[in-house]
Design a protein around this motif. Structure first.
Motif, PDB file in Angstrom:
ATOM      1  N   GLY A 188       0.880  -1.280   0.173  1.00  0.00           N
ATOM      2  CA  GLY A 188      -0.035  -0.047  -0.108  1.00  0.00           C
ATOM      3  C   GLY A 188       0.820   1.339  -0.086  1.00  0.00           C
ATOM      4  O   GLY A 188       2.231   1.240  -0.273  1.00  0.00           O
ATOM      5  N   ALA A 189       0.283   2.451   0.246  1.00  0.00           N
ATOM      6  CA  ALA A 189       0.887   3.800   0.109  1.00  0.00           C
ATOM      7  C   ALA A 189       2.218   3.812   1.445  1.00  0.00           C
ATOM      8  O   ALA A 189       3.090   4.126   0.946  1.00  0.00           O
ATOM      9  CB  ALA A 189      -0.002   4.896   0.538  1.00  0.00           C
ATOM     10  N   THR A 190       2.063   3.058   2.233  1.00  0.00           N
ATOM     11  CA  THR A 190       3.204   2.958   3.311  1.00  0.00           C
ATOM     12  C   THR A 190       4.135   2.273   2.772  1.00  0.00           C
ATOM     13  O   THR A 190       5.328   2.538   2.921  1.00  0.00           O
ATOM     14  CB  THR A 190       2.713   2.520   4.592  1.00  0.00           C
ATOM     15  N   GLN A 209       3.464  -9.198  -2.066  1.00  0.00           N
ATOM     16  CA  GLN A 209       2.549  -8.515  -2.504  1.00  0.00           C
ATOM     17  C   GLN A 209       1.067  -9.246  -2.902  1.00  0.00           C
ATOM     18  O   GLN A 209       1.109 -10.212  -3.479  1.00  0.00           O
ATOM     19  CB  GLN A 209       2.911  -7.815  -3.824  1.00  0.00           C
ATOM     20  N   ARG A 210      -0.022  -8.849  -2.300  1.00  0.00           N
ATOM     21  CA  ARG A 210      -1.204  -9.545  -2.662  1.00  0.00           C
ATOM     22  C   ARG A 210      -2.028  -8.684  -3.602  1.00  0.00           C
ATOM     23  O   ARG A 210      -2.423  -9.268  -4.531  1.00  0.00           O
ATOM     24  CB  ARG A 210      -1.952  -9.468  -1.293  1.00  0.00           C
ATOM     25  N   THR A 211      -2.077  -7.558  -3.582  1.00  0.00           N
ATOM     26  CA  THR A 211      -2.394  -6.605  -4.580  1.00  0.00           C
ATOM     27  C   THR A 211      -1.726  -5.468  -5.025  1.00  0.00           C
ATOM     28  O   THR A 211      -1.256  -4.764  -4.005  1.00  0.00           O
ATOM     29  CB  THR A 211      -3.952  -6.106  -3.993  1.00  0.00           C
ATOM     30  N   THR A 464     -11.531  -6.537  -7.483  1.00  0.00           N
ATOM     31  CA  THR A 464     -10.064  -7.178  -7.010  1.00  0.00           C
ATOM     32  C   THR A 464      -9.313  -6.010  -6.187  1.00  0.00           C
ATOM     33  O   THR A 464      -8.094  -6.470  -5.970  1.00  0.00           O
ATOM     34  CB  THR A 464      -9.409  -7.538  -8.379  1.00  0.00           C
ATOM     35  N   ALA A 465      -9.795  -5.098  -6.134  1.00  0.00           N
ATOM     36  CA  ALA A 465      -8.773  -4.039  -5.638  1.00  0.00           C
ATOM     37  C   ALA A 465      -8.554  -3.913  -4.052  1.00  0.00           C
ATOM     38  O   ALA A 465      -7.753  -3.614  -3.486  1.00  0.00           O
ATOM     39  CB  ALA A 465      -9.744  -2.513  -5.558  1.00  0.00           C
ATOM     40  N   ASN A 466      -9.413  -4.731  -3.184  1.00  0.00           N
ATOM     41  CA  ASN A 466      -9.220  -5.002  -1.917  1.00  0.00           C
ATOM     42  C   ASN A 466      -9.065  -3.556  -0.842  1.00  0.00           C
ATOM     43  O   ASN A 466      -8.286  -3.493  -0.448  1.00  0.00           O
ATOM     44  CB  ASN A 466      -8.070  -5.815  -1.332  1.00  0.00           C
TER      45      ASN A 466
HETATM   46  P1  NAP Z   1      -3.005  -0.142   2.921  1.00  0.00           P
HETATM   47  O1  NAP Z   1      -3.088   0.989   1.944  1.00  0.00           O
HETATM   48  O2  NAP Z   1      -4.270  -0.690   3.771  1.00  0.00           O
HETATM   49  O3  NAP Z   1      -2.167  -1.320   2.469  1.00  0.00           O
HETATM   50  C1  NAP Z   1      -1.769  -2.535   3.359  1.00  0.00           C
HETATM   51  C2  NAP Z   1      -1.221  -3.544   2.551  1.00  0.00           C
HETATM   52  O4  NAP Z   1      -0.985  -4.753   3.239  1.00  0.00           O
HETATM   53  C3  NAP Z   1      -1.922  -4.063   1.173  1.00  0.00           C
HETATM   54  O5  NAP Z   1      -0.863  -4.090   0.321  1.00  0.00           O
HETATM   55  C4  NAP Z   1      -2.697  -5.246   1.721  1.00  0.00           C
HETATM   56  O6  NAP Z   1      -2.854  -6.004   0.521  1.00  0.00           O
HETATM   57  C5  NAP Z   1      -1.531  -5.764   2.506  1.00  0.00           C
HETATM   58  N1  NAP Z   1      -1.964  -6.694   3.416  1.00  0.00           N
HETATM   59  C6  NAP Z   1      -2.810  -6.541   4.514  1.00  0.00           C
HETATM   60  N2  NAP Z   1      -3.039  -7.682   5.251  1.00  0.00           N
HETATM   61  C7  NAP Z   1      -2.245  -8.771   4.673  1.00  0.00           C
HETATM   62  C8  NAP Z   1      -2.135 -10.046   4.796  1.00  0.00           C
HETATM   63  N3  NAP Z   1      -2.627 -10.723   5.758  1.00  0.00           N
HETATM   64  N4  NAP Z   1      -1.506 -10.832   3.697  1.00  0.00           N
HETATM   65  C9  NAP Z   1      -0.644 -10.081   2.735  1.00  0.00           C
HETATM   66  N5  NAP Z   1      -0.946  -8.717   2.469  1.00  0.00           N
HETATM   67  C10 NAP Z   1      -1.651  -8.000   3.432  1.00  0.00           C
HETATM   68  O7  NAP Z   1      -2.297   0.590   4.132  1.00  0.00           O
HETATM   69  P2  NAP Z   1      -1.247   1.560   4.141  1.00  0.00           P
HETATM   70  O8  NAP Z   1      -0.089   1.216   3.033  1.00  0.00           O
HETATM   71  O9  NAP Z   1      -0.579   1.458   5.472  1.00  0.00           O
HETATM   72  O10 NAP Z   1      -1.636   3.020   3.765  1.00  0.00           O
HETATM   73  C11 NAP Z   1      -3.270   3.168   4.516  1.00  0.00           C
HETATM   74  C12 NAP Z   1      -3.297   4.668   4.174  1.00  0.00           C
HETATM   75  O11 NAP Z   1      -2.403   5.441   4.819  1.00  0.00           O
HETATM   76  C13 NAP Z   1      -2.957   5.055   2.597  1.00  0.00           C
HETATM   77  O12 NAP Z   1      -3.972   4.636   1.652  1.00  0.00           O
HETATM   78  C14 NAP Z   1      -2.917   6.452   2.663  1.00  0.00           C
HETATM   79  O13 NAP Z   1      -4.126   7.059   2.669  1.00  0.00           O
HETATM   80  C15 NAP Z   1      -2.264   6.680   4.080  1.00  0.00           C
HETATM   81  N6  NAP Z   1      -0.965   7.044   3.966  1.00  0.00           N
HETATM   82  C16 NAP Z   1      -0.586   8.262   3.791  1.00  0.00           C
HETATM   83  C17 NAP Z   1       0.660   8.571   3.575  1.00  0.00           C
HETATM   84  C18 NAP Z   1       0.973  10.161   3.356  1.00  0.00           C
HETATM   85  O14 NAP Z   1       1.933  10.408   3.013  1.00  0.00           O
HETATM   86  N7  NAP Z   1      -0.063  10.885   3.500  1.00  0.00           N
HETATM   87  C19 NAP Z   1       1.725   7.989   3.697  1.00  0.00           C
HETATM   88  C20 NAP Z   1       1.396   6.444   3.889  1.00  0.00           C
HETATM   89  C21 NAP Z   1       0.020   6.036   4.187  1.00  0.00           C
HETATM   90  P3  NAP Z   1      -4.488  -5.921   0.100  1.00  0.00           P
HETATM   91  O15 NAP Z   1      -4.415  -4.882  -0.678  1.00  0.00           O
HETATM   92  O16 NAP Z   1      -4.621  -7.308  -0.865  1.00  0.00           O
HETATM   93  O17 NAP Z   1      -5.285  -5.936   1.262  1.00  0.00           O
END
Ligand code: NAP
Length: 502
Positions: A188-190, A209-211, A464-466
């Motif tokens: 994800g973005a993180t 990577q799942r998605t 498929t976006a999850n």
């Molecule tokens: P996220 O977008 O929810 O991504 C989580 C990732 O972990 C996804 O790729 C997900 O896959 C994967 N995942 C979760 N559970 C899993 C499992 N059991 N097995 C395999 N893979 C798994 O979370 P995030 O990356 O922390 O970002 C969250 C939000 O924070 C962002 O969308 C953004 O809004 C915000 N953010 C903002 C900034 C900023 O600069 N402002 C920076 C970082 C984050 P799936 O997609 O298949 O579920």
């Protein structure tokens, strides 16, 4: 321990005008607004040991804002000193501290205060802490954030892993990654920010990577000191930059998400733009295929990076797309039986929104109505993303349909305007209790549901976006499907008859 409320001539007087749960940018914005309205007897409860919300909790390498900083800040408190167009995380934390100092918010803050629940007691809220201590307040503002309950993956054997496990929201600054064999779960973005930084120091990196995620180039530039000085001297110039950034984000949001029905072409262009970026950085078509999403741009939060894709071409970095079957002592085993030995497991697995964060604490309103239960049984909903029928004097800032636009500050400032209009109306009526009417709430929900029908969430290929934009029932109830201009207009013009005043 319970701190009893004071009583005057038999009538209950709450200890505080308002209790605000959360000392991030949302909670601080609400406090600033309430203080402007004359409510200065406030208590801000924060479970962490300092203010700043996301920007206090997150400290992972590569952390930066991915919305231009001139836009990702309060419009009434511009910061001329951002070092880059997309400022690094620590600058956001410093900005939060600056705001707290300038607006005198610290005196109301109490840290390490974990709120477990709040109950409406006919004239006021009683807010209870994990310690058992409780407070009464006329108003309750929940500003607990959208992305604040970390998601821990349920993987067989993870508890028995012998190496180090770090979730991105609980970064261990003392742990040295240098030379380690690391795995990152999540893209994800993180993860997009984290992976290039981790790859610089570890000996081996496997990314699970799942998605895949849509990633576009990041137009990130240093803001030279002279320009910062110019912004400080000429606030107008910075306002122009903010306006430009906001206008671009608004255009993206309107064409890419809200009015997808009429602007599908915009999404296609965005997808092409991201694919071209990937092509420039990755030559191997097999690797490119794995990194290319199969869902429409906008279904899931896209992001920016100039070095994410390229990182997968480094010899010590591997992208694994086969699912994880289990974790053994010091290895990850995939469903295909592949085994990768690692020293450290980095969880960039994001946040749990719909199971545990709506709401983040137990909230019991009028007639014993439980907000979490009610949302789950009656669809996720909140009038203008801020108030809920059956919950008098509750401002729930992280509600369904609250998130407006791409910068969180758009949402915060919209809600500040809503509070301003609502509390001014109450003052004129000599009233201290508000509640949104069922009719107004239902009309708002119908309107949002209709509008989602035109958006990418309904018409794009999102299956498929999850995506965390969708709740457990498959409804896209996180983002407000209107322009931010419409959201701001409604915040200052909503019919006052949409509320009852007592
Ligand atoms: P996220 O977008 O929810 O991504 C989580 C990732 O972990 C996804 O790729 C997900 O896959 C994967 N995942 C979760 N559970 C899993 C499992 N059991 N097995 C395999 N893979 C798994 O979370 P995030 O990356 O922390 O970002 C969250 C939000 O924070 C962002 O969308 C953004 O809004 C915000 N953010 C903002 C900034 C900023 O600069 N402002 C920076 C970082 C984050 P799936 O997609 O298949 O579920």
């Amino acid at each position: 321990m319970t701190s009893d409320s004071a009583t005057t001539e038999g009538a209950m007087v709450a200890q505080y005008d308002a209790v605000i749960v959360g000392a991030g940018f949302g909670g601080m914005g609400a406090a600033i607004q309430l203080a402007r309205l004359g409510h200065t007897n406030l208590l801000i409860l924060e479970r962490e040991d300092d203010l700043g919300g996301t920007w206090h909790v997150n400290r992972y390498p590569g952390l930066a804002v991915d919305i231009p900083s001139s836009t990702y800040s309060y419009s009434f408190e511009p910061n001329p000193y951002w070092s880059r167009l997309f400022a690094p995380g620590p600058e956001l934390k410093r900005y939060a501290e600056h705001v707290a100092d300038k607006y005198g918010l610290r005196k109301w803050m109490r840290f390490g205060a974990v709120v477990t629940g709040a109950v409406w007691e006919r004239t006021h809220w009683r807010v209870t802490l994990y310690s058992g201590e409780s407070f009464t307040s006329t108003y309750l503002v929940t500003a607990t954030g959208f992305l604040s309950q970390p998601k821990m993956p349920e993987i067989d054997g993870i508890d028995g892993f012998r190496g180090k496990v770090i979730h991105t929201t609980a970064w261990d600054d003392d742990y040295d990654l240098t030379g380690k064999r690391a795995a990152v779960i999540g893209t994800g973005a993180t993860a997009v920010q984290l992976i290039p930084e981790v790859a610089k120091v570890v000996s081996e990196l496997t990314v699970y990577q799942r998605t895949p995620i849509w990633v576009s180039p990041k137009p990130d530039y240093v803001v030279p000191r002279r320009l910062q000085a110019a912004f400080a001297a000429l606030p107008f110039a910075q306002r122009v930059v903010r306006l430009t950034g906001s206008a671009i984000l608004e255009l993206l949001m309107i064409t890419g998400v809200v009015h997808y029905k009429n602007f599908r072409l915009g999404n296609r262009i965005a997808e092409r733009w991201c694919r071209a970026h990937l092509r420039r950085q990755v030559r191997d078509p097999g690797l490119r295929r794995k990194l290319t999403p199969d869902y429409s741009f906008g279904c899931k939060r896209p992001t920016f990076s100039n070095d994410y894709f390229r990182t997968f071409t480094r010899p010590h970095v591997k992208l694994e797309t086969t699912g994880i079957a289990r974790i053994e002592d010091n290895a990850i085993i995939t469903a295909a039986g592949g085994r990768t030995e690692i020293d450290v497991l980095l969880l960039a697995t994001g946040f749990n929104l719909w199971d545990v964060n709506f709401p983040a604490i137990e909230i019991i309103g009028r007639d014993g109505r439980d907000l979490g239960k009610w949302w789950r049984e009656n669809r996720f909903q909140a009038y203008e993303g801020v108030t809920v029928p059956g919950f008098p004097n509750l401002l729930s800032l992280n509600s369904p349909y609250a998130y407006s636009g791409l910068s969180y500050f758009t949402t915060i400032e919209c809600q500040m305007k809503h509070i301003d209009r609502l509390f001014t109306a109450m003052r004129r009526r000599g009233s201290r209790v508000f509640e949104v009417t069922q009719r107004a709430n239902d009309e708002f929900l119908d309107r949002m549901t209709d509008k989602v029908g035109d958006s990418v969430f309904a018409l794009g290929q999102c299956a498929t976006a999850n995506s965390y934009y969708f709740n457990q029932h498959g409804e896209a109830t996180l983002l407000r499907p209107t322009s931010t201009i419409a959201a701001h207009r409604e915040a200052v013009r909503f019919p006052l008859s949409d509320y009852t005043y007592a």
